[in-house]
Design a protein around this motif. Structure first.
Motif, PDB file in Angstrom:
ATOM      1  N   LEU A 115      -9.734  -1.316  -0.180  1.00 45.90           N
ATOM      2  CA  LEU A 115      -8.949  -1.509   1.033  1.00 45.90           C
ATOM      3  C   LEU A 115      -7.483  -1.561   0.647  1.00 45.90           C
ATOM      4  O   LEU A 115      -7.094  -2.323  -0.239  1.00 45.90           O
ATOM      5  CB  LEU A 115      -9.336  -2.813   1.732  1.00 45.90           C
ATOM      6  CG  LEU A 115      -8.454  -3.221   2.911  1.00 45.90           C
ATOM      7  CD1 LEU A 115      -8.649  -2.253   4.084  1.00 45.90           C
ATOM      8  CD2 LEU A 115      -8.738  -4.641   3.340  1.00 45.90           C
ATOM      9  N   PHE A 116      -6.666  -0.741   1.293  1.00 52.58           N
ATOM     10  CA  PHE A 116      -5.220  -0.727   1.085  1.00 52.58           C
ATOM     11  C   PHE A 116      -4.563  -1.156   2.387  1.00 52.58           C
ATOM     12  O   PHE A 116      -4.787  -0.538   3.432  1.00 52.58           O
ATOM     13  CB  PHE A 116      -4.727   0.675   0.714  1.00 52.58           C
ATOM     14  CG  PHE A 116      -5.252   1.169  -0.593  1.00 52.58           C
ATOM     15  CD1 PHE A 116      -4.540   0.949  -1.758  1.00 52.58           C
ATOM     16  CD2 PHE A 116      -6.452   1.852  -0.669  1.00 52.58           C
ATOM     17  CE1 PHE A 116      -5.017   1.412  -2.981  1.00 52.58           C
ATOM     18  CE2 PHE A 116      -6.942   2.318  -1.880  1.00 52.58           C
ATOM     19  CZ  PHE A 116      -6.220   2.090  -3.034  1.00 52.58           C
ATOM     20  N   VAL A 117      -3.756  -2.209   2.336  1.00 53.32           N
ATOM     21  CA  VAL A 117      -3.031  -2.682   3.515  1.00 53.32           C
ATOM     22  C   VAL A 117      -1.560  -2.323   3.313  1.00 53.32           C
ATOM     23  O   VAL A 117      -0.938  -2.735   2.331  1.00 53.32           O
ATOM     24  CB  VAL A 117      -3.200  -4.207   3.715  1.00 53.32           C
ATOM     25  CG1 VAL A 117      -2.425  -4.658   4.946  1.00 53.32           C
ATOM     26  CG2 VAL A 117      -4.678  -4.564   3.843  1.00 53.32           C
ATOM     27  N   HIS A 118      -1.022  -1.554   4.240  1.00 60.02           N
ATOM     28  CA  HIS A 118       0.357  -1.081   4.159  1.00 60.02           C
ATOM     29  C   HIS A 118       1.282  -1.974   4.992  1.00 60.02           C
ATOM     30  O   HIS A 118       0.855  -2.573   5.971  1.00 60.02           O
ATOM     31  CB  HIS A 118       0.440   0.362   4.667  1.00 60.02           C
ATOM     32  CG  HIS A 118      -0.345   1.332   3.845  1.00 60.02           C
ATOM     33  ND1 HIS A 118       0.239   2.200   2.963  1.00 60.02           N
ATOM     34  CD2 HIS A 118      -1.680   1.555   3.765  1.00 60.02           C
ATOM     35  CE1 HIS A 118      -0.689   2.935   2.377  1.00 60.02           C
ATOM     36  NE2 HIS A 118      -1.878   2.561   2.849  1.00 60.02           N
ATOM     37  N   SER A 119       2.553  -2.008   4.620  1.00 57.39           N
ATOM     38  CA  SER A 119       3.557  -2.752   5.387  1.00 57.39           C
ATOM     39  C   SER A 119       4.080  -1.875   6.524  1.00 57.39           C
ATOM     40  O   SER A 119       3.686  -0.710   6.656  1.00 57.39           O
ATOM     41  CB  SER A 119       4.716  -3.140   4.468  1.00 57.39           C
ATOM     42  OG  SER A 119       5.431  -1.979   4.082  1.00 57.39           O
ATOM     43  N   HIS A 120       5.009  -2.408   7.313  1.00 58.30           N
ATOM     44  CA  HIS A 120       5.631  -1.636   8.404  1.00 58.30           C
ATOM     45  C   HIS A 120       6.342  -0.394   7.885  1.00 58.30           C
ATOM     46  O   HIS A 120       6.481   0.581   8.609  1.00 58.30           O
ATOM     47  CB  HIS A 120       6.638  -2.502   9.179  1.00 58.30           C
ATOM     48  CG  HIS A 120       5.997  -3.462  10.109  1.00 58.30           C
ATOM     49  ND1 HIS A 120       5.451  -3.096  11.310  1.00 58.30           N
ATOM     50  CD2 HIS A 120       5.789  -4.800  10.009  1.00 58.30           C
ATOM     51  CE1 HIS A 120       4.945  -4.141  11.913  1.00 58.30           C
ATOM     52  NE2 HIS A 120       5.132  -5.198  11.143  1.00 58.30           N
ATOM     53  N   THR A 121       6.796  -0.437   6.626  1.00 62.18           N
ATOM     54  CA  THR A 121       7.505   0.711   6.043  1.00 62.18           C
ATOM     55  C   THR A 121       6.555   1.720   5.416  1.00 62.18           C
ATOM     56  O   THR A 121       6.984   2.764   4.959  1.00 62.18           O
ATOM     57  CB  THR A 121       8.508   0.250   4.969  1.00 62.18           C
ATOM     58  OG1 THR A 121       7.776  -0.378   3.904  1.00 62.18           O
ATOM     59  CG2 THR A 121       9.537  -0.694   5.544  1.00 62.18           C
ATOM     60  N   GLY A 122       5.259   1.397   5.386  1.00 64.52           N
ATOM     61  CA  GLY A 122       4.280   2.315   4.819  1.00 64.52           C
ATOM     62  C   GLY A 122       3.917   2.039   3.370  1.00 64.52           C
ATOM     63  O   GLY A 122       2.990   2.634   2.847  1.00 64.52           O
ATOM     64  N   GLN A 123       4.652   1.136   2.713  1.00 66.99           N
ATOM     65  CA  GLN A 123       4.343   0.800   1.323  1.00 66.99           C
ATOM     66  C   GLN A 123       3.084  -0.060   1.266  1.00 66.99           C
ATOM     67  O   GLN A 123       2.835  -0.873   2.149  1.00 66.99           O
ATOM     68  CB  GLN A 123       5.493   0.046   0.670  1.00 66.99           C
ATOM     69  CG  GLN A 123       6.719   0.898   0.442  1.00 66.99           C
ATOM     70  CD  GLN A 123       7.775   0.127  -0.320  1.00 66.99           C
ATOM     71  OE1 GLN A 123       8.037  -1.028  -0.013  1.00 66.99           O
ATOM     72  NE2 GLN A 123       8.356   0.767  -1.307  1.00 66.99           N
ATOM     73  N   ILE A 124       2.309   0.116   0.197  1.00 67.68           N
ATOM     74  CA  ILE A 124       1.112  -0.702   0.014  1.00 67.68           C
ATOM     75  C   ILE A 124       1.550  -2.111  -0.342  1.00 67.68           C
ATOM     76  O   ILE A 124       2.310  -2.319  -1.276  1.00 67.68           O
ATOM     77  CB  ILE A 124       0.215  -0.115  -1.090  1.00 67.68           C
ATOM     78  CG1 ILE A 124      -0.317   1.244  -0.642  1.00 67.68           C
ATOM     79  CG2 ILE A 124      -0.948  -1.067  -1.395  1.00 67.68           C
ATOM     80  CD1 ILE A 124      -1.049   2.003  -1.725  1.00 67.68           C
ATOM     81  N   ARG A 125       1.081  -3.091   0.435  1.00 68.06           N
ATOM     82  CA  ARG A 125       1.451  -4.480   0.170  1.00 68.06           C
ATOM     83  C   ARG A 125       0.279  -5.315  -0.330  1.00 68.06           C
ATOM     84  O   ARG A 125       0.455  -6.412  -0.837  1.00 68.06           O
ATOM     85  CB  ARG A 125       2.073  -5.144   1.400  1.00 68.06           C
ATOM     86  CG  ARG A 125       1.126  -5.400   2.537  1.00 68.06           C
ATOM     87  CD  ARG A 125       1.739  -6.365   3.551  1.00 68.06           C
ATOM     88  NE  ARG A 125       0.802  -6.719   4.571  1.00 68.06           N
ATOM     89  CZ  ARG A 125      -0.163  -7.638   4.435  1.00 68.06           C
ATOM     90  NH1 ARG A 125      -0.305  -8.284   3.318  1.00 68.06           N
ATOM     91  NH2 ARG A 125      -0.981  -7.885   5.437  1.00 68.06           N
ATOM     92  N   ASP A 126      -0.958  -4.780  -0.171  1.00 69.56           N
ATOM     93  CA  ASP A 126      -2.143  -5.501  -0.641  1.00 69.56           C
ATOM     94  C   ASP A 126      -3.240  -4.485  -0.914  1.00 69.56           C
ATOM     95  O   ASP A 126      -3.335  -3.459  -0.222  1.00 69.56           O
ATOM     96  CB  ASP A 126      -2.605  -6.497   0.425  1.00 69.56           C
ATOM     97  CG  ASP A 126      -3.700  -7.426  -0.075  1.00 69.56           C
ATOM     98  OD1 ASP A 126      -3.740  -7.697  -1.292  1.00 69.56           O
ATOM     99  OD2 ASP A 126      -4.506  -7.874   0.745  1.00 69.56           O
ATOM    100  N   ARG A 127      -4.050  -4.799  -1.924  1.00 71.15           N
ATOM    101  CA  ARG A 127      -5.134  -3.899  -2.307  1.00 71.15           C
ATOM    102  C   ARG A 127      -6.319  -4.751  -2.743  1.00 71.15           C
ATOM    103  O   ARG A 127      -6.168  -5.663  -3.553  1.00 71.15           O
ATOM    104  CB  ARG A 127      -4.659  -3.027  -3.465  1.00 71.15           C
ATOM    105  CG  ARG A 127      -5.680  -2.105  -4.021  1.00 71.15           C
ATOM    106  CD  ARG A 127      -5.060  -1.313  -5.144  1.00 71.15           C
ATOM    107  NE  ARG A 127      -6.022  -0.377  -5.692  1.00 71.15           N
ATOM    108  CZ  ARG A 127      -5.719   0.525  -6.591  1.00 71.15           C
ATOM    109  NH1 ARG A 127      -4.492   0.617  -7.061  1.00 71.15           N
ATOM    110  NH2 ARG A 127      -6.639   1.329  -7.040  1.00 71.15           N
ATOM    111  N   SER A 128      -7.498  -4.461  -2.204  1.00 73.64           N
ATOM    112  CA  SER A 128      -8.716  -5.201  -2.548  1.00 73.64           C
ATOM    113  C   SER A 128      -9.817  -4.202  -2.877  1.00 73.64           C
ATOM    114  O   SER A 128      -9.950  -3.177  -2.207  1.00 73.64           O
ATOM    115  CB  SER A 128      -9.167  -6.079  -1.390  1.00 73.64           C
ATOM    116  OG  SER A 128      -8.180  -7.030  -1.068  1.00 73.64           O
TER     117      SER A 128
END
Length: 76
Positions: free
Chosen positions: A52-65
């Motif tokens: 699972l990749f969670v992106h920020s408002h800017t599109g950058q990956i901010r979390d990965r599980s």
């Protein structure tokens, strides 16, 4: 072996959040908040044993599980 499709939570047109499978155009779902999208994406990633990749408002990956398939070879 079946191709893996990791799950991404991404911003959608400055309003709402999408849950998508990697390399697929059609979203799995559209959610009002990032928290709702992240919860749905996490459930799918666990069921499918993918990342699972969670992106920020800017599109950058901010979390990965990782669920079920950890590409790193770390004992313990």
């Amino acid at each position: 072996m079946a191709e893996r499709h990791d799950i991404h939570v991404v911003p959608h047109d400055h309003e709402g959040w999408l849950v998508r499978r990697e390399n697929q155009d059609e979203p799995i779902g559209n959610y009002a908040t990032q928290a709702e999208a992240e919860e749905a994406g996490r459930t799918i990633a666990k069921e499918e044993k993918v990342e699972l990749f969670v992106h920020s408002h800017t599109g950058q990956i901010r979390d990965r599980s990782t669920y079920g398939h950890d590409p790193r070879n770390i004992p313990g």
